[in-house]
Design an enzyme around this catalytic site. Structure first.
Site, PDB file in Angstrom:
ATOM      1  N   PRO A 185       2.966   4.143  -0.427  1.00 48.99           N
ATOM      2  CA  PRO A 185       4.402   4.313  -0.682  1.00 48.99           C
ATOM      3  C   PRO A 185       4.733   5.788  -0.883  1.00 48.99           C
ATOM      4  O   PRO A 185       4.106   6.468  -1.684  1.00 48.99           O
ATOM      5  CB  PRO A 185       4.638   3.542  -1.986  1.00 48.99           C
ATOM      6  CG  PRO A 185       3.402   2.766  -2.259  1.00 48.99           C
ATOM      7  CD  PRO A 185       2.294   3.421  -1.496  1.00 48.99           C
ATOM      8  N   GLU A 186       5.677   6.293  -0.109  1.00 47.60           N
ATOM      9  CA  GLU A 186       6.171   7.649  -0.332  1.00 47.60           C
ATOM     10  C   GLU A 186       7.570   7.528  -0.919  1.00 47.60           C
ATOM     11  O   GLU A 186       8.056   6.430  -1.174  1.00 47.60           O
ATOM     12  CB  GLU A 186       6.153   8.448   0.975  1.00 47.60           C
ATOM     13  CG  GLU A 186       4.731   8.821   1.395  1.00 47.60           C
ATOM     14  CD  GLU A 186       4.679  10.109   2.224  1.00 47.60           C
ATOM     15  OE1 GLU A 186       5.642  10.903   2.162  1.00 47.60           O
ATOM     16  OE2 GLU A 186       3.676  10.306   2.925  1.00 47.60           O
TER      17      GLU A 186
END
Ligand SMILES: [Zn+2]
Length: 278
Positions: free
Chosen positions: A2-3
């Site tokens: 996840p960014e």
């Protein structure tokens, strides 16, 4: 992994389910994913039981659930997800659930993290959150050219390494560092100190635009990451350079190159992002 766009997508999806609701009960199934703080233990009380959720905030990849008398900081790590389930709705993936909150309307919030690089940090209040976030730079979604320049302009390190430094700006990972550098025509190995005011304006603008575009597309999906509605995102199929080493550049059709920078695989176009003579 996840960014920022995935975390913001989760935040936006959870706001309507959580804000205004009271936490009726909490079950912490894996106590080792929770790090207690003074005045905020990893007990149901520390994990917001009995409190009403007032807001969901985010800095970089960290999500803060802000309630009446406490704050819960959530880090999704490599494989974490936070999702809301309707009353009676079973989780899409029932394994690796580490914490479950039941809300006063019967909905549940579940934290799942197969590889457990993420975690929960109960905090006693806004001061503790501010102290924690003081170690992070401004959120990448709001970074300005002058702000970026002030925080990394004098550094001789490659601009890509500076972008990955969360104290420079919070929320940029490998994917969006490469995408923003491509969008602004800057070679990733360029020493930060050799970039000018206009370069930083262009780069900051590319960072914000690239992240906003990914948020609009619901975040990218890598491996076992699924967004909070349980649907895989679609952004990774739209990356211009990330994961496209050896493929034709979308702008000039020449072959994209890969190098290793700051310990990370880095993809760029040698033609559109030429090395500058210093
Ligand atoms: Zn090109």
């Amino acid at each position: 992994v996840p960014e920022l766009p995935e975390v913001e997508t989760i935040r936006l999806a959870l706001v309507p389910a959580l804000v205004g609701r009271r936490v009726a009960s909490v079950r912490l199934l894996r106590p080792d994913i929770c790090t207690p703080a003074p005045g905020a233990p990893c007990s149901p009380a520390g994990l917001l039981r009995g409190q009403r959720v007032r807001a969901l905030d985010r800095r970089g990849k960290q999500l803060a659930i802000i309630a009446d008398r406490g704050i819960l900081l959530v880090h999704l790590g490599m494989t974490g997800s936070l999702s809301a389930l309707g009353p009676g709705q079973a989780p899409a993936r029932p394994n690796h659930l580490h914490a479950i909150w039941t809300l006063d309307d019967g909905r549940r919030l579940v934290f799942r993290d197969p590889r457990r690089f993420g975690g929960l940090w109960p905090l006693p209040g806004p001061d503790a959150l501010a102290a924690r976030w003081a170690t992070l730079g401004p959120d990448a979604l709001r970074i300005s050219g002058p702000g970026l320049r002030a925080r990394c302009g004098a550094s001789a390190r490659p601009i890509k390494a500076a972008l990955l430094d969360q104290a420079v700006t919070a929320g940029i990972g490998n994917i969006y560092a490469d995408e923003a550098l491509f969008a602004s025509g800057i070679h990733p190995a360029t020493p930060a100190a050799s970039l000018g005011k206009v370069d930083f304006l262009r780069l900051a603008s590319a960072i914000r635009a690239t992240l906003r575009q990914a948020i609009r597309r619901g975040g990218s999906t890598i491996r076992d990451y699924v967004n909070s509605a349980g649907q895989p995102g679609t952004a990774q199929t739209r990356h211009a350079v990330y994961g496209r080493s050896g493929k034709p550049c979308l702008r000039c059709q020449r072959r994209l190159a890969a190098i290793r920078l700051a310990g990370r695989a880095t993809v760029f176009c040698p033609h559109c992002q030429p090395r500058r003579k210093s």
